[in-house]
Design an enzyme around this catalytic site. Structure first.
Site, mmCIF file in Angstrom:
data_model
loop_
_atom_site.group_PDB
_atom_site.id
_atom_site.type_symbol
_atom_site.label_atom_id
_atom_site.label_comp_id
_atom_site.label_asym_id
_atom_site.label_seq_id
_atom_site.Cartn_x
_atom_site.Cartn_y
_atom_site.Cartn_z
ATOM 1 C CB CYS A 267 6.246 -0.399 6.792
ATOM 2 S SG CYS A 267 5.341 -0.498 5.234
ATOM 3 C CG LEU B 243 3.655 3.063 5.456
ATOM 4 C CD1 LEU B 243 4.785 3.668 6.295
ATOM 5 C CD2 LEU B 243 2.806 2.149 6.326
ATOM 6 C CB ILE C 297 -0.927 0.003 1.245
ATOM 7 C CG1 ILE C 297 -1.734 -1.303 1.332
ATOM 8 C CG2 ILE C 297 -1.840 1.226 1.234
ATOM 9 C CD1 ILE C 297 -2.669 -1.581 0.206
#
Lengths: 282, 318
Positions: free
Chosen positions: B130, B73, B71
């Site tokens: 992440c 973030l 995605i």
């Protein structure tokens, strides 16, 4: 950070019937465990079997028809998700999340005629669209049958799903197939151009389209060139359908009506967009 | 009714269920599907200093037993979060955890300082892990020194409890867990997504735009459970299990290896209301087994002895 529509909820439905439709489609009728109110055409539901046969991620489907206490979906069997749903037996339970998204704008009788452009399984949001347009939406003047042109295009006749049901509706129905097996040979926009050239459909119309992205890009371009009001119902890959996974971004026109953020979530801000709001070929 | 409450880094949770960052929105978007009053806590999608529009499509790709995502973030930044979202959380009836992410060590401290005065936020979760945003650079959670430095900076900027969310994509997660504990973390979240990829062999196209992305879902549970257990052994602060949790049994398994609480992620996409039914399902399981207090089920793993409870696939004669 839009939230799902307030009437969105998650519940189980019972499969009423699964009926083959066209070359590779099925009509899946479900009875929700609790009654739903009237659902606007082009709103959608996420569907998933919970017996292990469906993938973990539910799949989005426009509501196709609603009658009594049941809702019906038109599925093109394409992969694991649709295969699992198409293999349902009556009585089976299906996780049903919805209704989601916005649905068509008021398809009213107050302006130029509506031309509805459907590509393949993109036909799903149009059956109820025609019914609701004729009944009147949002307190606006109902559309008259002669104001509704339904143009259905597909690769071949087998993908003109449930065409007979559309032919029974009081709208003007035309078809086009790429291989020429039904109706005009060509795509749905070529059909529209031809019908306008012949004066069957006037030049000033409003467009509502649903189909593959390349078709919608072409429709957007067509509308832009002619300055036509145009609404697109997008088919998008979705992870959740309720606005939390951020996997269905639709690029917006810079500083357009949807604001400054470079994308919108197809699931909660769509799936219907006015064509001047979004940049499909970005 | 079994007692389901747990304490975590000084916070009282009515049950051990939290949403996992990135799978439940930034605020109360899911409140009609899962009322906060039924959950232990909500963990926000990552908030960064500057707005991030996120990565191009496709951002997700479902594989045989899990989900790949990239995605990037996507979020509107800390100013927007503080102005538009945090105020809506002040009356929320569960613990509110804001997940923060940054590209530089200093970013995290600045975010923590900005959030310190916000009463709606009960704790911060530091996203060290992440896999989708550093432009090919490794996440902070792959280096103990950097991970510790991030936590030290955040610790100095806020008195709120700190969770450090770790990556499974490391050689020794226990070492990273010790580093964040030394840096001032009050709890460890184990784990973020596994680095994975998918490809269509006909077209050669990758499943997601960034080729590699975060893998989650039921398939990762054994890896996440192992990581969580290694963290439990490595540190004295509580561990929050995360990865592949879908069923009540999964929650109790993470608790069995010593986790104090559990985050539910990808399964929220399968059904956003299920997370709110999990506490009742856990209660039913405990009561059926004759256990009346969930906290007593924490850390019951019998490691180093006893017959394995999970039999191998081949027939074993008793």
């Amino acid at each position: 950070m839009p939230a799902p529509p307030p009437d969105a909820r998650s519940f189980l439905s019972e499969v009423v019937s699964v009926t083959p439709c066209g070359a590779d489609g099925v009509l899946l009728a479900l009875r929700p465990e609790r009654a739903l109110g009237a659902v606007r055409a082009s709103r959608f539901f996420m569907l998933r079997r919970e017996d292990g046969l469906s993938p973990a991620i539910p799949r989005p489907f426009s509501i196709y028809r609603q009658s009594g206490d049941s809702i019906e979906f038109l599925l093109k069997v394409m992969g694991r998700g649709t295969r699992a749903l198409a293999a349902c037996s009556p009585g089976q339970k299906v996780r049903t999340i919805g209704p989601l998204g916005n649905g068509w704008p008021a398809l009213d009788g107050d302006g130029p005629p509506w031309v509805m452009l459907a590509g393949g399984v993109g036909v799903a949001p149009f059956h109820m669209a025609i019914e609701q347009a004729l009944a009147g939406m949002d307190g606006r003047a109902p559309a008259r049958p002669e104001q509704l042109f339904f143009l259905f295009g597909a690769a071949n006749a087998g993908m003109l799903y449930d065409l007979a049901a559309f032919e029974r509706l009081p709208a003007r129905v035309f078809t086009a197939t790429v291989d020429g097996s039904h109706g005009a040979r060509g795509n749905v926009l070529e059909l529209l151009s031809d019908l306008q050239r012949r004066g069957v459909i006037p030049q000033r119309v409003r467009l509502a389209a649903c189909g593959p992205e390349r078709m919608l890009e072409a429709v957007q371009h067509f509308a832009d060139e002619r300055g036509l009001e145009c609404w697109l119902s997008l088919e998008s890959l979705m992870g959740c359908g309720v606005g939390i996974c951020n996997a269905c971004p639709v690029p917006t026109k810079p500083d357009g009506p949807r604001g400054s953020w470079p994308n919108v979530k197809c699931c909660v801000e769509g799936p219907v967009f006015k064509s001047d709001e979004i940049a499909l070929h970005a | 009714m079994a007692k389901l409450g747990v304490t975590l880094a000084g916070l009282e949770l009515r049950n051990p269920i939290l949403s996992a960052s990135g799978t439940f929105g930034h605020g109360l978007e899911m409140q009609h599907f899962a009322p906060p009053g039924l959950l232990g806590g909500l963990v926000s999608k990552t908030v960064t200093l500057a707005p991030r529009p996120g990565n191009p499509n496709p951002r997700i790709c479902e594989t045989e037993a899990g989900l790949l995502n990239s995605i990037g973030l996507e979020n509107r930044g800390i100013d927007y979060y503080l102005r538009e979202i945090a105020p809506t959380l002040r009356a929320a009836e569960c613990v509110i955890v804001t997940n923060i992410g940054g590209e530089r060590v200093e970013d995290f401290a600045e975010l923590a300082a900005r959030l310190d005065a916000e009463s709606a936020v009960d704790a911060l979760e530091v996203n060290l892990s992440c896999p989708n945003v550093q432009g090919g650079k490794l996440p902070f959670a792959t280096d103990p020194k950097t991970a510790e430095a991030v936590l030290r900076g955040v610790r100095a900027a806020t008195r709120k409890p700190l969770f450090a969310k770790l990556s499974p994509n490391v050689t020794d997660i226990g070492e990273i867990a010790r580093a964040v504990e030394a840096g001032g973390a009050d709890a460890v979240t184990a784990v973020n997504t596994l680095l994975g990829m998918a490809v269509d062999w006909r077209s050669g196209k990758p499943g997601i735009n960034t080729v590699m992305g975060g893998y989650s879902g039921v398939a990762v549970k054994p890896v996440a459970l192992r990581c969580a257990w290694q963290c439990v052994k490595a540190v004295s602060i509580p561990v929050i299990g995360c990865g592949g949790v879908g069923k009540a049994e999964d929650v109790l398994e993470f608790l069995a290896v010593g986790c104090r609480a559990v985050q539910v992620g990808t399964s929220c996409f399968s059904d956003p209301s299920h997370i709110a039914r999990l506490p009742a399902e856990i209660d039913a399981l405990l009561e059926a087994a004759g256990f009346h207090e969930l906290a007593a089920r924490i850390g019951i793993l019998q490691a180093g002895g006893g017959a394995p409870s999970c039999k191998p696939g081949v027939a074993v004669k008793a």
